[in-house]
Design a protein around this motif. Structure first.
Motif, PDB file in Angstrom:
ATOM      1  N   MET A 153      39.208  36.901  36.387  1.00  0.00           N
ATOM      2  CA  MET A 153      38.732  38.235  36.719  1.00  0.00           C
ATOM      3  C   MET A 153      39.659  39.284  36.110  1.00  0.00           C
ATOM      4  O   MET A 153      40.782  38.995  35.693  1.00  0.00           O
ATOM      5  CB  MET A 153      38.673  38.394  38.241  1.00  0.00           C
ATOM      6  N   ASP A 154      39.188  40.539  36.046  1.00  0.00           N
ATOM      7  CA  ASP A 154      40.041  41.629  35.586  1.00  0.00           C
ATOM      8  C   ASP A 154      41.344  41.619  36.382  1.00  0.00           C
ATOM      9  O   ASP A 154      41.336  41.422  37.602  1.00  0.00           O
ATOM     10  CB  ASP A 154      39.346  42.977  35.782  1.00  0.00           C
ATOM     11  N   ALA A 155      42.467  41.821  35.681  1.00  0.00           N
ATOM     12  CA  ALA A 155      43.799  41.903  36.296  1.00  0.00           C
ATOM     13  C   ALA A 155      44.307  40.556  36.809  1.00  0.00           C
ATOM     14  O   ALA A 155      45.217  40.520  37.635  1.00  0.00           O
ATOM     15  CB  ALA A 155      43.818  42.941  37.427  1.00  0.00           C
ATOM     16  N   GLN A 197      41.729  20.172  19.922  1.00  0.00           N
ATOM     17  CA  GLN A 197      41.981  19.949  21.343  1.00  0.00           C
ATOM     18  C   GLN A 197      41.676  21.246  22.086  1.00  0.00           C
ATOM     19  O   GLN A 197      42.009  22.331  21.602  1.00  0.00           O
ATOM     20  CB  GLN A 197      43.435  19.531  21.580  1.00  0.00           C
ATOM     21  N   ILE A 198      41.057  21.145  23.252  1.00  0.00           N
ATOM     22  CA  ILE A 198      40.656  22.332  24.006  1.00  0.00           C
ATOM     23  C   ILE A 198      41.277  22.301  25.399  1.00  0.00           C
ATOM     24  O   ILE A 198      41.143  21.313  26.122  1.00  0.00           O
ATOM     25  CB  ILE A 198      39.120  22.423  24.130  1.00  0.00           C
ATOM     26  N   LEU A 199      41.958  23.375  25.738  1.00  0.00           N
ATOM     27  CA  LEU A 199      42.496  23.558  27.089  1.00  0.00           C
ATOM     28  C   LEU A 199      41.892  24.829  27.673  1.00  0.00           C
ATOM     29  O   LEU A 199      41.927  25.887  27.038  1.00  0.00           O
ATOM     30  CB  LEU A 199      44.019  23.684  27.061  1.00  0.00           C
ATOM     31  N   LYS A 200      41.347  24.710  28.878  1.00  0.00           N
ATOM     32  CA  LYS A 200      40.671  25.852  29.506  1.00  0.00           C
ATOM     33  C   LYS A 200      41.364  26.183  30.831  1.00  0.00           C
ATOM     34  O   LYS A 200      41.516  25.320  31.686  1.00  0.00           O
ATOM     35  CB  LYS A 200      39.194  25.527  29.731  1.00  0.00           C
ATOM     36  N   PHE A 201      41.777  27.433  30.958  1.00  0.00           N
ATOM     37  CA  PHE A 201      42.500  27.878  32.141  1.00  0.00           C
ATOM     38  C   PHE A 201      41.715  28.978  32.850  1.00  0.00           C
ATOM     39  O   PHE A 201      41.338  29.979  32.240  1.00  0.00           O
ATOM     40  CB  PHE A 201      43.873  28.422  31.760  1.00  0.00           C
ATOM     41  N   TYR A 202      41.507  28.786  34.149  1.00  0.00           N
ATOM     42  CA  TYR A 202      40.954  29.854  34.981  1.00  0.00           C
ATOM     43  C   TYR A 202      42.095  30.430  35.803  1.00  0.00           C
ATOM     44  O   TYR A 202      42.696  29.723  36.623  1.00  0.00           O
ATOM     45  CB  TYR A 202      39.855  29.325  35.904  1.00  0.00           C
ATOM     46  N   LEU A 203      42.434  31.701  35.558  1.00  0.00           N
ATOM     47  CA  LEU A 203      43.537  32.352  36.261  1.00  0.00           C
ATOM     48  C   LEU A 203      43.018  32.889  37.597  1.00  0.00           C
ATOM     49  O   LEU A 203      42.186  33.801  37.633  1.00  0.00           O
ATOM     50  CB  LEU A 203      44.126  33.474  35.399  1.00  0.00           C
ATOM     51  N   HIS A 204      43.532  32.305  38.668  1.00  0.00           N
ATOM     52  CA  HIS A 204      42.962  32.458  40.004  1.00  0.00           C
ATOM     53  C   HIS A 204      43.765  33.444  40.850  1.00  0.00           C
ATOM     54  O   HIS A 204      44.938  33.213  41.157  1.00  0.00           O
ATOM     55  CB  HIS A 204      42.958  31.077  40.668  1.00  0.00           C
ATOM     56  N   VAL A 205      43.149  34.569  41.187  1.00  0.00           N
ATOM     57  CA  VAL A 205      43.742  35.539  42.108  1.00  0.00           C
ATOM     58  C   VAL A 205      42.729  35.844  43.206  1.00  0.00           C
ATOM     59  O   VAL A 205      41.538  35.588  43.062  1.00  0.00           O
ATOM     60  CB  VAL A 205      44.155  36.851  41.400  1.00  0.00           C
ATOM     61  N   SER A 206      43.210  36.387  44.292  1.00  0.00           N
ATOM     62  CA  SER A 206      42.323  36.749  45.401  1.00  0.00           C
ATOM     63  C   SER A 206      41.704  38.123  45.147  1.00  0.00           C
ATOM     64  O   SER A 206      42.188  38.901  44.319  1.00  0.00           O
ATOM     65  CB  SER A 206      43.107  36.778  46.717  1.00  0.00           C
ATOM     66  N   LYS A 207      40.656  38.394  45.869  1.00  0.00           N
ATOM     67  CA  LYS A 207      40.008  39.703  45.770  1.00  0.00           C
ATOM     68  C   LYS A 207      40.975  40.812  46.168  1.00  0.00           C
ATOM     69  O   LYS A 207      41.034  41.873  45.519  1.00  0.00           O
ATOM     70  CB  LYS A 207      38.771  39.726  46.673  1.00  0.00           C
ATOM     71  N   LYS A 208      41.768  40.562  47.196  1.00  0.00           N
ATOM     72  CA  LYS A 208      42.739  41.553  47.669  1.00  0.00           C
ATOM     73  C   LYS A 208      43.793  41.832  46.601  1.00  0.00           C
ATOM     74  O   LYS A 208      44.143  42.984  46.335  1.00  0.00           O
ATOM     75  CB  LYS A 208      43.408  41.049  48.946  1.00  0.00           C
ATOM     76  N   GLU A 209      44.289  40.776  45.960  1.00  0.00           N
ATOM     77  CA  GLU A 209      45.313  40.945  44.927  1.00  0.00           C
ATOM     78  C   GLU A 209      44.740  41.658  43.709  1.00  0.00           C
ATOM     79  O   GLU A 209      45.411  42.500  43.094  1.00  0.00           O
ATOM     80  CB  GLU A 209      45.873  39.582  44.525  1.00  0.00           C
ATOM     81  N   GLN A 210      43.516  41.329  43.357  1.00  0.00           N
ATOM     82  CA  GLN A 210      42.906  41.998  42.211  1.00  0.00           C
ATOM     83  C   GLN A 210      42.805  43.497  42.437  1.00  0.00           C
ATOM     84  O   GLN A 210      43.138  44.308  41.564  1.00  0.00           O
ATOM     85  CB  GLN A 210      41.509  41.436  41.919  1.00  0.00           C
ATOM     86  N   LEU A 211      42.345  43.894  43.631  1.00  0.00           N
ATOM     87  CA  LEU A 211      42.201  45.315  43.936  1.00  0.00           C
ATOM     88  C   LEU A 211      43.555  46.024  43.886  1.00  0.00           C
ATOM     89  O   LEU A 211      43.668  47.140  43.362  1.00  0.00           O
ATOM     90  CB  LEU A 211      41.564  45.490  45.313  1.00  0.00           C
TER      91      LEU A 211
END
Length: 247
Positions: free
Chosen positions: A53-55, A150-164
């Motif tokens: 997500m953004d940020a 070779q493919i590496l895929k990363f999903y950068l996981h933050v909470s909704k509260k942290e994003q805001l």
């Protein structure tokens, strides 16, 4: 498969920041040497996909994790809103021309997955087209793998509260103000829809090339996971400097 929103966005409590940062520095040093061999040998390439997500910290991850790599052997492309020309082609056209040639590391800051995320959330495409695009993505990534990418895929996981919190910092922090986009907070209101879309992407797209879900609310842990994963992948390849008989 565990729901994304049930996965922690923070490092395990037993980890010590200073010790993890030392390990990260070791991995970054190792990555530099492995990248040199990758470039010199010219047998494999590495595609790194960063989504989130953004940020969520994609820019920062690129800056820190790849700080020691040789710029000659590494490129970054950031995917934004498609241009008029890009919109006149199939959705993979703008992506395929940026895949890495042998010997190179290519980093995608956002990627072809935007076309089954933002377009789906905004309903610019229907569900039938989403499913077809899942299939096209799987075939596309299989093609790259068969060509020794070779493919590496990363999903950068933050909470909704942290994003805001981070989005608001872009308004008040002069160093981050250039990143501010008035639409970002409005887009964050679609959080639940994005989480569902990401969940489906992780479940349905290229199961043989799994996603790494990276708890990203602490930069030191985010950087550690990404660096460690890259080094471990590179170590699985038979990387070596070519000898005179190999040239």
């Amino acid at each position: 498969m565990k729901a994304i929103q049930k996965i922690s966005t923070r490092a395990p409590e037993h980890l010590k920041k200073n010790e993890v940062k030392e390990l990260t520095d070791t991995y970054i040093t190792q990555m530099s040497e492995l990248q040199n061999m990758l470039y010199a040998q010219g047998k494999y390439s590495l595609l790194i996909v960063l989504q989130g997500m953004d940020a969520s910290g994609k820019d920062g991850a690129i800056k820190e994790v790849f700080s020691a790599v040789n710029p000659l052997g590494c490129r970054v492309v950031a995917y934004k809103k498609p241009t008029e020309i890009e919109m006149k082609h199939d959705f993979l056209w703008r992506v395929h021309r940026h895949v890495p040639e042998k010997g190179m590391i290519q980093i995608f800051n956002r990627s072809h997955y935007e076309d089954v995320l933002i377009q789906r959330v905004h309903r610019w495409i229907d569900e039938d087209r989403v499913k077809r695009r899942f299939d096209y993505i799987n075939q596309f990534e299989k093609l790259l793998m068969e060509n020794d990418t070779q493919i590496l895929k990363f999903y950068l996981h933050v909470s909704k509260k942290e994003q805001l919190k981070r989005l608001k910092e872009r308004i008040s922090d002069p160093r981050k103000k250039w990143k501010y986009n008035a639409n970002d907070i409005k887009e964050s209101e679609r959080w639940d829809e994005y989480m569902k879309a990401y969940q489906d992407v992780i479940k349905n797209c290229s199961p043989d090339i799994p996603w790494t879900i990276v708890p990203s609310e602490q930069n030191w842990y985010k950087e550690y996971i990404i660096a460690k994963t890259i080094v471990e992948k590179l170590k699985t390849l038979d990387l070596k400097y070519p000898g005179f008989n190999d040239v």
